[in-house]
Design a protein around this motif. Structure first.
Motif, PDB file in Angstrom:
ATOM      1  N   ALA A 128      -4.800   0.241  -4.137  1.00  0.00           N
ATOM      2  CA  ALA A 128      -5.044   1.305  -3.485  1.00  0.00           C
ATOM      3  C   ALA A 128      -4.403   2.441  -4.521  1.00  0.00           C
ATOM      4  O   ALA A 128      -4.675   3.718  -4.133  1.00  0.00           O
ATOM      5  CB  ALA A 128      -3.872   1.322  -2.176  1.00  0.00           C
ATOM      6  N   ASP A 129      -3.408   2.310  -5.519  1.00  0.00           N
ATOM      7  CA  ASP A 129      -3.189   3.328  -6.226  1.00  0.00           C
ATOM      8  C   ASP A 129      -4.395   3.752  -7.040  1.00  0.00           C
ATOM      9  O   ASP A 129      -3.936   5.272  -7.158  1.00  0.00           O
ATOM     10  CB  ASP A 129      -2.387   2.537  -7.479  1.00  0.00           C
ATOM     11  N   SER A 183       2.339   1.748  -3.416  1.00  0.00           N
ATOM     12  CA  SER A 183       1.154   2.333  -4.433  1.00  0.00           C
ATOM     13  C   SER A 183       1.030   3.925  -4.099  1.00  0.00           C
ATOM     14  O   SER A 183       0.788   4.614  -5.084  1.00  0.00           O
ATOM     15  CB  SER A 183      -0.143   1.747  -3.958  1.00  0.00           C
ATOM     16  N   PHE A 184       1.364   4.471  -2.699  1.00  0.00           N
ATOM     17  CA  PHE A 184       1.264   5.841  -2.348  1.00  0.00           C
ATOM     18  C   PHE A 184       2.447   6.374  -3.158  1.00  0.00           C
ATOM     19  O   PHE A 184       2.199   7.413  -3.779  1.00  0.00           O
ATOM     20  CB  PHE A 184       1.425   5.630  -0.900  1.00  0.00           C
ATOM     21  N   THR A 236       0.788  -1.182   0.004  1.00  0.00           N
ATOM     22  CA  THR A 236      -0.105  -0.011  -0.002  1.00  0.00           C
ATOM     23  C   THR A 236       0.884   1.229  -0.017  1.00  0.00           C
ATOM     24  O   THR A 236       0.692   2.091  -0.726  1.00  0.00           O
ATOM     25  CB  THR A 236      -0.913  -0.087   1.146  1.00  0.00           C
ATOM     26  N   VAL A 237       1.926   1.437   0.776  1.00  0.00           N
ATOM     27  CA  VAL A 237       2.875   2.186   0.723  1.00  0.00           C
ATOM     28  C   VAL A 237       3.683   2.637  -0.598  1.00  0.00           C
ATOM     29  O   VAL A 237       3.696   3.610  -0.972  1.00  0.00           O
ATOM     30  CB  VAL A 237       3.835   2.297   1.718  1.00  0.00           C
ATOM     31  N   PHE A 279      -5.691   6.457  -4.460  1.00  0.00           N
ATOM     32  CA  PHE A 279      -4.813   7.710  -3.989  1.00  0.00           C
ATOM     33  C   PHE A 279      -5.109   8.426  -5.511  1.00  0.00           C
ATOM     34  O   PHE A 279      -5.092   9.843  -5.467  1.00  0.00           O
ATOM     35  CB  PHE A 279      -3.250   7.126  -4.087  1.00  0.00           C
ATOM     36  N   SER A 293       1.813   6.668  -6.980  1.00  0.00           N
ATOM     37  CA  SER A 293       0.830   7.584  -7.358  1.00  0.00           C
ATOM     38  C   SER A 293       1.319   8.828  -7.281  1.00  0.00           C
ATOM     39  O   SER A 293       0.939   9.640  -8.005  1.00  0.00           O
ATOM     40  CB  SER A 293      -0.447   7.218  -6.214  1.00  0.00           C
ATOM     41  N   LEU A 294       2.332   9.139  -6.221  1.00  0.00           N
ATOM     42  CA  LEU A 294       3.086  10.630  -6.348  1.00  0.00           C
ATOM     43  C   LEU A 294       3.650  10.692  -7.406  1.00  0.00           C
ATOM     44  O   LEU A 294       3.992  11.997  -7.872  1.00  0.00           O
ATOM     45  CB  LEU A 294       3.830  10.510  -5.042  1.00  0.00           C
ATOM     46  N   TRP A 333      -5.538  12.526  -5.423  1.00  0.00           N
ATOM     47  CA  TRP A 333      -4.925  13.466  -5.761  1.00  0.00           C
ATOM     48  C   TRP A 333      -5.519  14.219  -6.959  1.00  0.00           C
ATOM     49  O   TRP A 333      -5.277  15.488  -6.978  1.00  0.00           O
ATOM     50  CB  TRP A 333      -3.553  12.785  -6.326  1.00  0.00           C
TER      51      TRP A 333
END
Length: 346
Positions: free
Chosen positions: A286-287, A43-44, A40-41, A290, A47-48, A294
């Motif tokens: 989760a991507d 994916s975070f 999940t992190v 996010f 996504s950034l 965003w």
């Protein structure tokens, strides 16, 4: 992004039959959901990366891809050196080059799509890559394509149509909500074309990876990163985009792009060491969450109802595929496997 989708499959295949370090087992016992959390992190972070590509309008997306591939290359080389792997093994070179070309082209197209489409829409289409693998595996590898694959492909295609909203179905003008104001925009076909093309290139990269299963993931990712870096530098030079960003903020974001890519790669690799590929694939959805956050937070674009419905269909298809892969890896007498029998449609 294509390369982290492929890394998921690669690491899962490599780790089968290997012994995990004791510290990994201890950490997994201390936190049984550690693999899911790391995915999940990851994916975070990825996504950034998409947000940066979307937001840096003064920097060519191909040039941004160059910095992205630095983040692919950096974590791979030390692992390959530590394992004393051959970087360009004989008998696999042609397939390696093909895989690098397909993967690089797919990622450059995805960057173009992020720049010319709503962030969430582009992310969802590119996220559907694993679903289309069954088509190309059937065409090129003669693998079976059962009823389950047909259902997920159809659901994904319907979702993609709802997201891209082709003019012959939805009209030439599209309505969007930006900063709580309704705006009518002419349809830009090249963004969806780039996203769909990126998906098809990514699916072919998966198929090529089937012939590289014997190679460690660090060898494949090192070749990918080196080839892609050279490829994008040549393209940037040819189109006149080979220059360092002028603005201080842009320079910071370009460096952040490489760092987020690096961090996402490492975290995804660790996640696949703690957890099977199926649950990690589900966590990777989760991507999409996010991306929607965003899009609203940074770009003030409210997703349309069609985009939300399309995203639900695509994510459902990928999650079901991940559940099926996880269920098939369970022992035959497992109660969980018996409860998920509906996923075994052939």
């Amino acid at each position: 992004m294509p390369e982290h989708l492929e890394l998921q499959q690669l690491v899962d295949g490599v780790l089968q039959g290997t012994t995990r370090h004791r510290s990994l087992s201890w950490l997994q016992c201390s936190c049984p959901y550690l693999g899911i959390i790391l995915a999940t992190v990851s994916s975070f972070f990825f996504s950034l990366c998409s947000v940066i590509v979307k937001g840096l309008v003064d920097v060519n997306p191909i040039e941004l891809a160059t910095f992205r591939f630095i983040g692919v290359l950096l974590p791979s080389i030390p692992i390959a050196i530590y394992r004393e792997e051959t970087f360009f093994p004989e008998g696999k070179r042609i397939i390696l080059v093909l895989r690098c070309f397909v993967g690089t082209t797919g990622l450059m197209l995805s960057f173009y799509a992020f720049r010319h489409m709503p962030l969430a829409d582009a992310s969802v289409i590119i996220f559907s890559t694993p679903v289309f693998v069954a088509i190309f595996a059937r065409l090129f590898l003669r693998e079976a394509c059962g009823m389950f694959n047909v259902i997920t492909i159809v659901l994904t295609l319907i979702g993609v149509v709802l997201i891209t909203k082709p003019p012959f179905l939805f009209g030439d003008n599209q309505v969007s909500i930006v900063d709580e104001q309704v705006m009518e925009n002419s349809y830009d076909i090249w963004g969806p074309v780039a996203a769909l093309s990126s998906t098809l290139f990514g699916a072919n990269a998966y198929v090529l990876l089937r012939a590289l299963k014997g190679l460690h993931f660090s060898v494949i990712m090192s070749n990918f990163g080196a080839f892609a870096l050279l490829y994008t530098l040549i393209v940037c030079y040819y189109i006149g985009a080979l220059c360092w960003p002028l603005c201080g903020t842009d320079r910071f974001l370009v460096i952040a792009l490489a760092l987020f890519s690096f961090g996402g790669q490492i975290l995804l690799t660790l996640a696949l060491q703690y957890e099977q590929a199926g649950p990690v694939a589900i966590a990777r959805s989760a991507d999409i969450v996010f991306a929607f956050i965003w899009q609203i937070m940074f770009f003030k674009e409210t997703p349309s109802l069609y985009s939300v419905l399309g995203a639900l269909l695509v994510v459902s298809s990928v999650v079901l595929s991940g559940l099926r892969k996880w269920a098939l890896a369970l022992p035959r007498d497992s109660e969980t496997r018996k409860k998920l029998h509906f996923l075994y449609l052939e």
